[in-house]
Design an enzyme around this catalytic site. Structure first.
Site, short mmCIF file in Angstrom:
data_model
loop_
_atom_site.label_atom_id
_atom_site.label_comp_id
_atom_site.label_asym_id
_atom_site.label_seq_id
_atom_site.Cartn_x
_atom_site.Cartn_y
_atom_site.Cartn_z
N TYR A 35 0.82 -1.20 0.00
CA TYR A 35 0.00 0.00 0.00
C TYR A 35 0.85 1.25 0.00
O TYR A 35 2.07 1.20 0.22
CB TYR A 35 -0.97 0.00 1.19
CG TYR A 35 -0.35 0.34 2.54
CD1 TYR A 35 0.50 -0.54 3.20
CD2 TYR A 35 -0.61 1.56 3.15
CE1 TYR A 35 1.05 -0.22 4.43
CE2 TYR A 35 -0.06 1.88 4.39
CZ TYR A 35 0.77 0.99 5.02
OH TYR A 35 1.32 1.30 6.23
N LYS A 153 6.43 -2.04 1.93
CA LYS A 153 5.24 -1.45 2.60
C LYS A 153 4.04 -2.38 2.46
O LYS A 153 3.17 -2.16 1.63
CB LYS A 153 4.96 -0.05 2.02
CG LYS A 153 4.08 0.80 2.92
CD LYS A 153 4.14 2.26 2.51
CE LYS A 153 3.15 3.13 3.23
NZ LYS A 153 3.31 3.19 4.68
N GLU A 185 11.91 2.46 14.29
CA GLU A 185 11.06 3.55 13.79
C GLU A 185 9.79 3.60 14.63
O GLU A 185 9.65 2.84 15.59
CB GLU A 185 10.73 3.35 12.30
CG GLU A 185 10.03 2.04 12.03
CD GLU A 185 9.86 1.72 10.54
OE1 GLU A 185 9.77 2.64 9.72
OE2 GLU A 185 9.79 0.52 10.23
N LEU A 209 11.01 1.28 7.16
CA LEU A 209 10.42 1.73 5.90
C LEU A 209 11.20 2.97 5.43
O LEU A 209 11.52 3.84 6.23
CB LEU A 209 8.94 2.09 6.09
CG LEU A 209 8.26 2.41 4.76
CD1 LEU A 209 8.01 1.13 3.96
CD2 LEU A 209 6.95 3.15 4.97
N1 PDD Z 1 2.83 5.01 7.28
N2 PDD Z 1 7.52 3.81 8.88
C1 PDD Z 1 6.39 3.09 8.89
C2 PDD Z 1 6.38 1.77 9.57
C3 PDD Z 1 5.24 3.57 8.21
O1 PDD Z 1 4.10 2.84 8.22
C4 PDD Z 1 5.28 4.84 7.57
C5 PDD Z 1 4.10 5.41 6.84
C6 PDD Z 1 6.50 5.57 7.62
C7 PDD Z 1 6.65 6.91 6.97
O2 PDD Z 1 6.66 6.80 5.55
P1 PDD Z 1 6.13 7.98 4.62
O3 PDD Z 1 6.89 9.20 5.01
O4 PDD Z 1 6.45 7.53 3.26
O5 PDD Z 1 4.66 8.13 4.92
C8 PDD Z 1 7.58 5.01 8.27
C9 PDD Z 1 1.65 5.47 6.58
C10 PDD Z 1 1.48 6.94 6.60
C11 PDD Z 1 0.44 4.70 7.12
O6 PDD Z 1 0.60 3.52 7.34
O7 PDD Z 1 -0.63 5.28 7.28
#
Ligand code: PDD
Length: 289
Positions: A35, A153, A185, A209
Site C-alpha cells: 500500500y 510497505k 522507527e 520503511l
Molecule cells: N505510514 N515507517 C512506517 C512503519 C510507516 O508505516 C510509515 C508510513 C512511515 C513513513 O513513511 P512515509 O513518510 O512515506 O509516509 C515510516 C503510513 C502513513 C500509514 O501507514 O498510514
C-alpha cells in the site's frame, strides 16, 4: 446520502458501499498486498512520484504485478481527489496479489490471477494546521517484533496496530519500536532526535520503511545547512536529547515531547522540528501536483 465517497476498485469508480473484493483475495486471506498513503494539500498530491517509485519497489521485492500503470494510478488519484472534493486529506492505495478462487500458500500465476487495486480518499480538513503539531505527542517504547522486511510497505499492520493500542492504554499517542537496544522507527512513521543542533535518524536498511517524507525532510534540512547523522539511537539517548520528532505522509513533521514518561528537552515542541515542519509544508505545497 451525504458523505458517500466514490472509491476505485479494479477499474471502476463506485459508491463506497458498492465496492467489492473477493473473499479469496490474498490481501484479505494472507496480508499479501502492498500500500501507499499520499497526502493531499490544497487539493493536490504531495510527493506522488516518491510514493509511486516506492510502490513499484515493494511490488518488485514481492514479485507482484500491478495491472494498472503508474501513469494510470496518478490519473486515478487525481480523479478521486476531484470526485470527493478533497482539499486536505489523503489517498490510500492498495495492490494485492488478487483472488485465485481458493486458499493456497503458493503464489497464483499472475497471467491467470491479476492483482486487485483499490483506492479511496480520506478527507482531513485542518491536516496541515494540526493542533498536535503545536503541543507535540507522547510516545512509549516497546519491542519491535515485526518481520525482517520492513522496507516493503505491506498491509500486515497487526503489530503496529497493537502498538498504537498499547500507547493509547498508557495514555500516550504512539510508540517507538526498539530492537537490539536501539530504535527502529515509529508504528507508522520514521523517528528522529536532535542533539546540539544535529539531526539524528536511523540509516536506511531492511529494518525500517524508507519514508518518502523522511527523504524530503532530510533533503530540505541539508539545503538549509543543517547537520544530519544517519545512525541508530537508544531510548536513553532520545530521553536526553534536545528534541525529538517523527515524519510520515499523514503527519508531516510531528514533534515528540515525552518518551516513556520523561520529557524531551523543555517538554515542548522544539525549534528544529517546527522549522522542518514549516519548510516541509511550504516546499511540498509548491511541488504538489
Ligand atoms: N505510514 N515507517 C512506517 C512503519 C510507516 O508505516 C510509515 C508510513 C512511515 C513513513 O513513511 P512515509 O513518510 O512515506 O509516509 C515510516 C503510513 C502513513 C500509514 O501507514 O498510514
Amino acid at each position: 446520502m451525504t458523505n458517500m465517497r466514490t472509491v476505485y476498485v479494479n477499474g471502476e469508480y463506485l459508491p463506497e458501499t458498492e465496492a467489492k473484493i473477493s473473499i479469496f483475495d490474498r490481501g484479505f486471506l494472507m496480508a499479501d498486498g502492498v500500500y501507499e498513503v499520499t497526502s493531499v494539500l490544497d487539493g493536490k498530491l504531495i510527493d506522488f512520484d516518491g510514493h509511486a517509485k516506492r510502490l513499484q519497489r515493494s511490488l518488485d521485492e514481492l514479485e507482484m504485478s500491478c495491472p494498472v500503470s503508474m501513469e494510470e494510478l496518478l490519473a486515478i488519484h487525481r480523479e478521486l481527489v476531484a470526485k470527493n472534493d478533497i482539499i486536505e486529506g489523503m489517498v490510500y492505495l492498495q495492490v494485492t496479489r488478487g483472488a485465485p478462487g481458493d486458499r493456497d500458500f503458493v503464489f497464483p500465476d499472475p497471467e491467470e490471477t491479476p492483482g486487485s487495486v483499490v483506492l479511496f480518499t480520506q478527507s482531513k480538513p485542518g491536516l496541515a494546521d494540526s493542533p498536535a503539531a503545536k503541543t507535540g505527542i507522547k510516545i512509549i517504547s516497546i519491542e519491535d517484533i515485526r518481520w525482517g522486511r520492513r522496507d516493503i510497505k505491506t498491509v500486515q499492520l497487526l503489530y503496529p496496530s497493537m502498538a498504537k493500542m498499547m500507547a493509547k492504554k498508557a495514555g500516550c499517542d504512539d510508540a517507538w519500536l526498539v530492537e537490539d537496544g536501539v530504535v527502529t522507527e515509529g508504528t507508522s512513521n520514521n523517528a528522529y532526535i536532535v542533539r546540539g543542533g544535529k539531526i539524528i535518524t536511523r540509516e536506511l536498511s531492511n529494518d525500517i520503511l524508507h519514508g518518502i517524507t523522511r527523504a524530503a525532510v532530510l533533503r530540505f534540512a541539508r539545503e538549509a545547512q543543517m547537520v544530519i547523522e544517519e545512525r541508530a539511537f537508544t531510548i536513553e539517548e532520545a530521553q536526553a536529547a534536545d528534541e525529538a520528532f517523527v515524519t510520515s505522509a499523514s503527519t508531516f513533521v510531528m514533534p515528540v515531547v515525552e518518551l516513556d514518561g520523561s520529557p524531551i528537552g523543555s517538554g515542548a515542541p522544539g525549534p528544529v522540528a517546527a522549522r522542518l515542519r514549516e519548510i516541509y509544508l511550504d516546499e511540498s505545497r509548491k511541488a504538489a501536483i
